[in-house]
Write a protein that holds these residues in place. Structure first.
Motif, PDB file in Angstrom:
ATOM      1  N   GLN A 217       0.831  -1.209   0.000  1.00 39.60           N
ATOM      2  CA  GLN A 217       0.000   0.000   0.000  1.00 39.60           C
ATOM      3  C   GLN A 217       0.863   1.256   0.000  1.00 39.60           C
ATOM      4  O   GLN A 217       0.518   2.256  -0.644  1.00 39.60           O
ATOM      5  CB  GLN A 217      -0.931  -0.007   1.217  1.00 39.60           C
ATOM      6  CG  GLN A 217      -2.063  -1.001   1.149  1.00 39.60           C
ATOM      7  CD  GLN A 217      -1.624  -2.424   1.459  1.00 39.60           C
ATOM      8  OE1 GLN A 217      -0.495  -2.671   1.854  1.00 39.60           O
ATOM      9  NE2 GLN A 217      -2.526  -3.364   1.275  1.00 39.60           N
ATOM     10  N   GLY A 218       1.989   1.212   0.723  1.00 36.81           N
ATOM     11  CA  GLY A 218       2.902   2.347   0.696  1.00 36.81           C
ATOM     12  C   GLY A 218       3.490   2.568  -0.683  1.00 36.81           C
ATOM     13  O   GLY A 218       3.612   3.707  -1.142  1.00 36.81           O
TER      14      GLY A 218
ATOM     15  N   ALA B 285       6.463   2.704   5.240  1.00 32.39           N
ATOM     16  CA  ALA B 285       5.377   1.854   5.735  1.00 32.39           C
ATOM     17  C   ALA B 285       5.914   0.735   6.621  1.00 32.39           C
ATOM     18  O   ALA B 285       5.348   0.446   7.687  1.00 32.39           O
ATOM     19  CB  ALA B 285       4.597   1.274   4.562  1.00 32.39           C
ATOM     20  N   LEU B 286       7.008   0.096   6.196  1.00 34.27           N
ATOM     21  CA  LEU B 286       7.594  -0.975   7.000  1.00 34.27           C
ATOM     22  C   LEU B 286       8.094  -0.440   8.335  1.00 34.27           C
ATOM     23  O   LEU B 286       7.891  -1.061   9.385  1.00 34.27           O
ATOM     24  CB  LEU B 286       8.735  -1.637   6.230  1.00 34.27           C
ATOM     25  CG  LEU B 286       9.463  -2.770   6.961  1.00 34.27           C
ATOM     26  CD1 LEU B 286       8.513  -3.918   7.249  1.00 34.27           C
ATOM     27  CD2 LEU B 286      10.649  -3.261   6.132  1.00 34.27           C
ATOM     28  N   GLY B 287       8.756   0.722   8.310  1.00 33.23           N
ATOM     29  CA  GLY B 287       9.237   1.310   9.561  1.00 33.23           C
ATOM     30  C   GLY B 287       8.106   1.665  10.501  1.00 33.23           C
ATOM     31  O   GLY B 287       8.199   1.439  11.721  1.00 33.23           O
ATOM     32  N   LEU B 288       7.015   2.209   9.968  1.00 36.09           N
ATOM     33  CA  LEU B 288       5.863   2.542  10.804  1.00 36.09           C
ATOM     34  C   LEU B 288       5.226   1.292  11.411  1.00 36.09           C
ATOM     35  O   LEU B 288       4.871   1.279  12.595  1.00 36.09           O
ATOM     36  CB  LEU B 288       4.828   3.311   9.974  1.00 36.09           C
ATOM     37  CG  LEU B 288       5.194   4.746   9.574  1.00 36.09           C
ATOM     38  CD1 LEU B 288       4.125   5.315   8.651  1.00 36.09           C
ATOM     39  CD2 LEU B 288       5.346   5.628  10.814  1.00 36.09           C
TER      40      LEU B 288
ATOM     41  N   LEU C  39       2.171  -7.336  15.299  1.00 32.89           N
ATOM     42  CA  LEU C  39       2.655  -6.981  13.962  1.00 32.89           C
ATOM     43  C   LEU C  39       1.504  -6.965  12.958  1.00 32.89           C
ATOM     44  O   LEU C  39       1.451  -6.102  12.078  1.00 32.89           O
ATOM     45  CB  LEU C  39       3.731  -7.970  13.527  1.00 32.89           C
ATOM     46  CG  LEU C  39       4.641  -7.534  12.363  1.00 32.89           C
ATOM     47  CD1 LEU C  39       5.346  -6.231  12.699  1.00 32.89           C
ATOM     48  CD2 LEU C  39       5.655  -8.619  12.038  1.00 32.89           C
ATOM     49  N   ILE C  40       0.586  -7.902  13.091  1.00 32.33           N
ATOM     50  CA  ILE C  40      -0.563  -7.927  12.193  1.00 32.33           C
ATOM     51  C   ILE C  40      -1.436  -6.695  12.415  1.00 32.33           C
ATOM     52  O   ILE C  40      -1.880  -6.045  11.456  1.00 32.33           O
ATOM     53  CB  ILE C  40      -1.379  -9.219  12.396  1.00 32.33           C
ATOM     54  CG1 ILE C  40      -0.574 -10.430  11.915  1.00 32.33           C
ATOM     55  CG2 ILE C  40      -2.705  -9.144  11.644  1.00 32.33           C
ATOM     56  CD1 ILE C  40      -1.254 -11.751  12.180  1.00 32.33           C
TER      57      ILE C  40
ATOM     58  N   ILE D  50      -2.209  -3.732   9.712  1.00 25.95           N
ATOM     59  CA  ILE D  50      -3.562  -3.338   9.309  1.00 25.95           C
ATOM     60  C   ILE D  50      -3.726  -1.822   9.413  1.00 25.95           C
ATOM     61  O   ILE D  50      -4.307  -1.179   8.532  1.00 25.95           O
ATOM     62  CB  ILE D  50      -4.608  -4.069  10.174  1.00 25.95           C
ATOM     63  CG1 ILE D  50      -4.615  -5.564   9.857  1.00 25.95           C
ATOM     64  CG2 ILE D  50      -6.002  -3.482   9.958  1.00 25.95           C
ATOM     65  CD1 ILE D  50      -5.498  -6.382  10.770  1.00 25.95           C
ATOM     66  N   ILE D  51      -3.204  -1.247  10.485  1.00 26.70           N
ATOM     67  CA  ILE D  51      -3.323   0.197  10.678  1.00 26.70           C
ATOM     68  C   ILE D  51      -2.562   0.955   9.591  1.00 26.70           C
ATOM     69  O   ILE D  51      -3.087   1.892   8.975  1.00 26.70           O
ATOM     70  CB  ILE D  51      -2.800   0.585  12.074  1.00 26.70           C
ATOM     71  CG1 ILE D  51      -3.702  -0.013  13.159  1.00 26.70           C
ATOM     72  CG2 ILE D  51      -2.735   2.104  12.228  1.00 26.70           C
ATOM     73  CD1 ILE D  51      -3.159   0.152  14.566  1.00 26.70           C
ATOM     74  N   VAL D  52      -1.312   0.552   9.352  1.00 23.82           N
ATOM     75  CA  VAL D  52      -0.499   1.234   8.336  1.00 23.82           C
ATOM     76  C   VAL D  52      -1.111   1.065   6.948  1.00 23.82           C
ATOM     77  O   VAL D  52      -1.150   2.015   6.148  1.00 23.82           O
ATOM     78  CB  VAL D  52       0.945   0.702   8.369  1.00 23.82           C
ATOM     79  CG1 VAL D  52       1.760   1.268   7.209  1.00 23.82           C
ATOM     80  CG2 VAL D  52       1.610   1.062   9.695  1.00 23.82           C
ATOM     81  N   SER D  53      -1.609  -0.136   6.654  1.00 26.14           N
ATOM     82  CA  SER D  53      -2.261  -0.361   5.360  1.00 26.14           C
ATOM     83  C   SER D  53      -3.467   0.544   5.198  1.00 26.14           C
ATOM     84  O   SER D  53      -3.697   1.118   4.120  1.00 26.14           O
ATOM     85  CB  SER D  53      -2.691  -1.831   5.238  1.00 26.14           C
ATOM     86  OG  SER D  53      -1.574  -2.693   5.280  1.00 26.14           O
ATOM     87  N   ALA D  54      -4.255   0.692   6.266  1.00 26.14           N
ATOM     88  CA  ALA D  54      -5.440   1.551   6.192  1.00 26.14           C
ATOM     89  C   ALA D  54      -5.052   3.009   5.969  1.00 26.14           C
ATOM     90  O   ALA D  54      -5.727   3.734   5.217  1.00 26.14           O
ATOM     91  CB  ALA D  54      -6.258   1.414   7.479  1.00 26.14           C
ATOM     92  N   VAL D  55      -3.971   3.449   6.610  1.00 29.19           N
ATOM     93  CA  VAL D  55      -3.532   4.835   6.450  1.00 29.19           C
ATOM     94  C   VAL D  55      -3.135   5.117   5.002  1.00 29.19           C
ATOM     95  O   VAL D  55      -3.573   6.105   4.397  1.00 29.19           O
ATOM     96  CB  VAL D  55      -2.359   5.139   7.403  1.00 29.19           C
ATOM     97  CG1 VAL D  55      -1.740   6.495   7.073  1.00 29.19           C
ATOM     98  CG2 VAL D  55      -2.829   5.125   8.853  1.00 29.19           C
TER      99      VAL D  55
END
Length: 317
Positions: free
Chosen positions: A80-81, A111-114, A131-132, A136-141
């Motif tokens: 997503q990033g 994205a990976l760092g976040l 981690l999951i 999910i949060i980073v993907s949604a952002v």
């Protein structure tokens, strides 16, 4: 052998001059069909194999290094990033051919760092669950950010390109795109293949790896950087293609065992086969092409369900 046969068969499979397979002799005699094979199907087939191998291998790297059987570039927000970075370049109307992969790689690393930092900050649950959740949060952002870019994009041109990134597909791949895709993916695949035995050491834990004479933190970062770079490259040119990085590593370990000396080449080949079959289906099953990301998600969900029900994976969750 199966991959070689599929590549050769895919060259002769299409909807011209008639739906289905065309004979090699007929293809050679027909200049239009031969041009389609060389300039449309061949680069697309190469891209499909690279796409599947890259996502499968990077998924295996993520799962091995992070010690989590449920992570893959899409779940961690890396894909997503990358799509957000590509969409940003489209909206900004940056025409440089290298702008897309560099922007995609930058936001993939972000994205990976976040996701990693957020998982460490969460105070409840085990590492897998944290981690999951952070993924999910980073993907949604980043998915929301991509939605905002769609709103800001020119509906006559830019919006269509961004929609392509979200659904995924190889219809826009030609020799020009391969010229930029291969340098960002094939060297990474070769390096990980050569150094695959070190993944076994990193999977043993930091203390054990350090006692065996390697720097676990440094080497983990190197492997993760290579995985993110390759993922960003394929996403920037092929769009978001889900589930390959999740299910293929499990299939590879089921077939070849957990030793990365065997599971890495198995994942490379199996990922290429899965992506090639999916793309052949996407471009031939109907008169209008089906987005590749839809097919891989459907097939991946079904296969993952079978793995969860009938494989030893359940004991590790």
């Amino acid at each position: 052998m199966l991959l070689v046969v599929l590549v050769f068969g895919s060259l002769l499979l299409g909807r011209y001059p008639k739906p289905g397979f065309i004979g090699l002799d007929e293809a050679i005699r027909n200049p239009i069909a031969w041009n389609i094979i060389l300039n449309l199907r061949l680069p697309r087939i190469i891209a499909a194999v690279i796409l599947g191998s890259t996502l499968a291998l990077t998924g295996l790297v993520f799962q091995t290094i992070l010690g989590n059987p449920l992570v893959e570039p899409g779940i961690l927000g890396v894909s997503q990033g990358a799509a957000f970075g590509a969409g940003l370049m489209i909206v900004l109307n940056v025409k440089s051919p290298l702008a897309l992969p560099f922007s995609a790689a930058l936001f993939s690393l972000l994205a990976l760092g976040l996701a990693w930092s957020l998982a460490k900050a969460i105070r409840f649950g085990g590492w897998i669950i944290r981690l999951i959740l952070s993924g999910i949060i980073v993907s949604a952002v980043f998915s929301s950010g991509l939605g905002i870019l769609k709103y800001l994009a020119d509906p006559r041109s830019q919006l269509q390109e961004i929609t392509f990134w979200m659904m995924g597909g190889l219809s826009g791949i030609g020799w020009t795109e391969l010229k930029y895709l291969i340098p960002f993916t094939v060297p990474v695949l070769i390096l990980i293949f050569i150094l695959r035995w070190r993944l076994n050491l990193l999977s043993m834990g930091d203390r054990t790896a350090h006692s065996l004479g390697i720097s676990p933190i440094l080497e983990k970062n190197i492997f993760l950087f290579m995985a993110v770079l390759a993922t960003a490259a394929v996403v920037s040119y092929c769009g978001i293609i889900g589930w390959i990085g999740l299910i293929i590593p499990h299939i590879a370990r089921r077939v070849a065992g957990s030793d990365t000396a065997k599971s890495v080449p198995t994942a490379l080949i199996t990922g290429g086969i899965f992506a090639l079959i999916s793309d052949d289906t996407a471009r031939t099953i109907s008169t209008g092409e089906i987005p590749l990301g839809i097919l891989t998600s459907l097939a991946g969900a079904l296969i993952f369900t079978l793995l969860m029900v009938f494989s030893p994976l359940r004991r590790h969750l």
